[in-house]
Design a protein around this motif. Structure first.
Motif, PDB file in Angstrom:
ATOM      1  N   GLY A  52       0.788  -1.224   0.000  1.00 33.86           N
ATOM      2  CA  GLY A  52       0.000   0.000   0.000  1.00 33.86           C
ATOM      3  C   GLY A  52       0.818   1.272   0.000  1.00 33.86           C
ATOM      4  O   GLY A  52       0.275   2.378   0.007  1.00 33.86           O
ATOM      5  N   SER A  53       2.156   1.146  -0.042  1.00 39.71           N
ATOM      6  CA  SER A  53       2.994   2.352   0.015  1.00 39.71           C
ATOM      7  C   SER A  53       3.070   3.086  -1.327  1.00 39.71           C
ATOM      8  O   SER A  53       3.619   4.191  -1.390  1.00 39.71           O
ATOM      9  N   GLY A  54       2.546   2.465  -2.385  1.00 38.09           N
ATOM     10  CA  GLY A  54       2.470   3.185  -3.661  1.00 38.09           C
ATOM     11  C   GLY A  54       3.412   2.685  -4.739  1.00 38.09           C
ATOM     12  O   GLY A  54       3.544   3.326  -5.792  1.00 38.09           O
ATOM     13  N   LYS A  55       4.044   1.536  -4.520  1.00 35.87           N
ATOM     14  CA  LYS A  55       5.045   1.030  -5.459  1.00 35.87           C
ATOM     15  C   LYS A  55       4.455   0.773  -6.852  1.00 35.87           C
ATOM     16  O   LYS A  55       4.993   1.230  -7.856  1.00 35.87           O
ATOM     17  N   SER A  56       3.350   0.032  -6.879  1.00 30.06           N
ATOM     18  CA  SER A  56       2.753  -0.302  -8.182  1.00 30.06           C
ATOM     19  C   SER A  56       2.218   0.946  -8.868  1.00 30.06           C
ATOM     20  O   SER A  56       2.322   1.088 -10.091  1.00 30.06           O
TER      21      SER A  56
END
Ligand SMILES: Nc1ncnc2c1ncn2[C@@H]1O[C@H](COP(=O)(O)OP(=O)(O)OP(=O)(O)O)[C@@H](O)[C@H]1O
Ligand SMILES: [Mg+2]
Length: 239
Positions: A52-56
């Motif tokens: 959920g940290s935004g990698k994708s």
């Protein structure tokens, strides 16, 4: 891309105050929240961080599959948001190769056909498609698996086919989103070796991984994301 002269190789991909926010009723999910990142041509960058940290989201923005809500991305001096639709789809189709955690192979087709089909919409003649698919499968260590369907390949082999499918387009950047997420340790290591080899041959590789240690071993630079932002950016000389 269009203006190679006004950009240097170590500032090949540049994101500026890059944001991707999602409106959810009253509140806003800040999936990517103000990222300034510079990536050099030929870098091997790993993006790590909690779920959920935004990698994708970051990867999809860089690959031109998603559009920022604010900020922008330059590749080779060209802003992606200033490309027209045709040029943007050209960027996605020709410059960028994508590999995912779930290999997304077509089950009814052989390895060879799966790789070859990636060129189907690129106006490549059939014979040339087939020749390039064979070459690339051989190079990636699947010389004796051309005729296997996905179900008759190991997970690591399936991921190699997926990498071959991305490479046959001769992309300039290879994005891999958790490519080892469905693999056992041995297969995961072999996939990372393949990525390392491609990097040594000059390809720019951007790898997303949950596994910090693995990322450190594979890549020369590890960017850690937290709440849509870059929390750490470690460059280390490769041993
Ligand atoms: N379409 C969407 N609508 C609303 N929120 C979204 C959407 N897509 C992603 N998000 C949210 O954005 C945040 C970042 O998601 P993202 O998929 O980039 O995380 P991630 O770091 O790749 O996680 P993981 O390691 O689980 O794959 C998450 O909180 C997610 O719930
Ligand atoms: Mg993800």
């Amino acid at each position: 891309m269009n203006h190679p002269d006004n950009t240097t190789n170590d500032k090949w991909i540049v994101t500026t105050a890059l944001c991707r926010h999602y409106k959810r009723g009253q509140h806003v999910v800040r999936a990517v929240d103000g990222i300034d990142l510079t990536i050099g041509r030929g870098d091997f960058l790993a993006v790590v961080g909690a779920s959920g940290s935004g990698k994708s989201t970051l990867l999809n923005l860089l690959a031109g599959l998603d559009t920022p809500t604010s900020g922008h991305i330059q590749v080779g001096g060209q802003r992606l948001d200033e490309l027209n639709r045709r040029k943007l789809s050209e960027y996605r189709a020709k410059k960028v190769g994508m590999v995912f955690q779930s290999f997304n192979l077509l089950p009814q087709f052989t390895a060879l056909k799966n790789v070859e089909l990636a060129l189907y919409f690129n106006d490549t003649p059939r014979g040339e498609r087939r020749r390039r698919a064979r070459d690339i499968l051989d190079r990636i260590g699947l010389g004796d698996r051309h005729d296997h369907r996905p179900a008759d390949l190991s997970g690591g082999e399936q991921q190699r086919v997926a990498i071959a499918r991305a490479l046959i387009k001769q992309p300039e950047i290879l994005f891999a989103d958790e490519p080892t997420g469905n693999l056992d340790q041995q297969n995961a290591e072999s996939i990372l070796e393949v990525l390392g080899e491609l990097h040594r041959e000059g390809l720019t590789v951007i790898l997303v991984s949950h596994d910090v240690d693995m990322a450190r071993n594979a890549a020369g630079r590890v960017v850690k994301m937290q709440y849509g932002q870059v929390a750490e950016d470690d460059r280390q000389p490769k041993t």
